[in-house]
Design an enzyme around this catalytic site. Structure first.
Site, PDB file in Angstrom:
ATOM      1  N   HIS A  11       3.236  -3.948   1.286  1.00  0.00           N
ATOM      2  CA  HIS A  11       3.528  -4.396   2.648  1.00  0.00           C
ATOM      3  C   HIS A  11       2.221  -4.359   3.438  1.00  0.00           C
ATOM      4  O   HIS A  11       1.555  -3.313   3.493  1.00  0.00           O
ATOM      5  CB  HIS A  11       4.577  -3.496   3.307  1.00  0.00           C
ATOM      6  CG  HIS A  11       5.907  -3.557   2.624  1.00  0.00           C
ATOM      7  ND1 HIS A  11       6.756  -4.639   2.730  1.00  0.00           N
ATOM      8  CD2 HIS A  11       6.530  -2.666   1.810  1.00  0.00           C
ATOM      9  CE1 HIS A  11       7.846  -4.412   2.020  1.00  0.00           C
ATOM     10  NE2 HIS A  11       7.735  -3.222   1.444  1.00  0.00           N
ATOM     11  N   ALA A  12       1.837  -5.477   4.018  1.00  0.00           N
ATOM     12  CA  ALA A  12       0.534  -5.608   4.678  1.00  0.00           C
ATOM     13  C   ALA A  12       0.295  -4.519   5.726  1.00  0.00           C
ATOM     14  O   ALA A  12      -0.817  -3.996   5.848  1.00  0.00           O
ATOM     15  CB  ALA A  12       0.396  -6.992   5.298  1.00  0.00           C
TER      16      ALA A  12
END
Length: 113
Positions: A11-12
């Protein structure tokens, strides 16, 4: 020695925290000890965008079934795995609940004439 390569997405918004958890000395010592005890000689994680690649060199004594059993009985490893799963995003083509997927080697310079 056997080299295995795995991939997973991240997840960025969690990249900075994931990096911090993997800085030198940041992983719990019990987790690092468990990795080494299973005859994993080297393990590196690389990142590009939101994709991570893990390269693992296994010694001759590495046994994935025994490692899975030991990890399942190790509360430190279980806690680490649960924490890391909060950052990881399964690859879209992976089985339900999967994280790191083993990659297939399709080229080796040493095999070329």
């Amino acid at each position: 020695m056997v080299r295995k390569v795995f991939a997973v997405d991240i997840h960025a918004e969690g990249i900075a925290r994931y990096r911090a958890w993997h800085a030198a000395g940041a992983p719990p010592p019990a987790v690092t000890a468990a990795i080494r005890a299973d005859d994993i000689r080297d393990l590196e994680i690389y990142l590009v965008g939101d994709r991570m690649v893990l390269i693992m060199d296994q010694g001759d004594r590495f046994d994935p079934v025994a490692k899975a059993a030991r990890d399942a009985d190790n509360p430190d490893v279980q806690a680490w795995d649960a924490l890391m799963r909060t950052f990881q995003k399964p690859l879209p083509f992976g089985p339900e609940g999967s994280t790191w997927l083993e990659m297939e080697r399709i080229y080796s310079l040493t095999e070329q004439p």
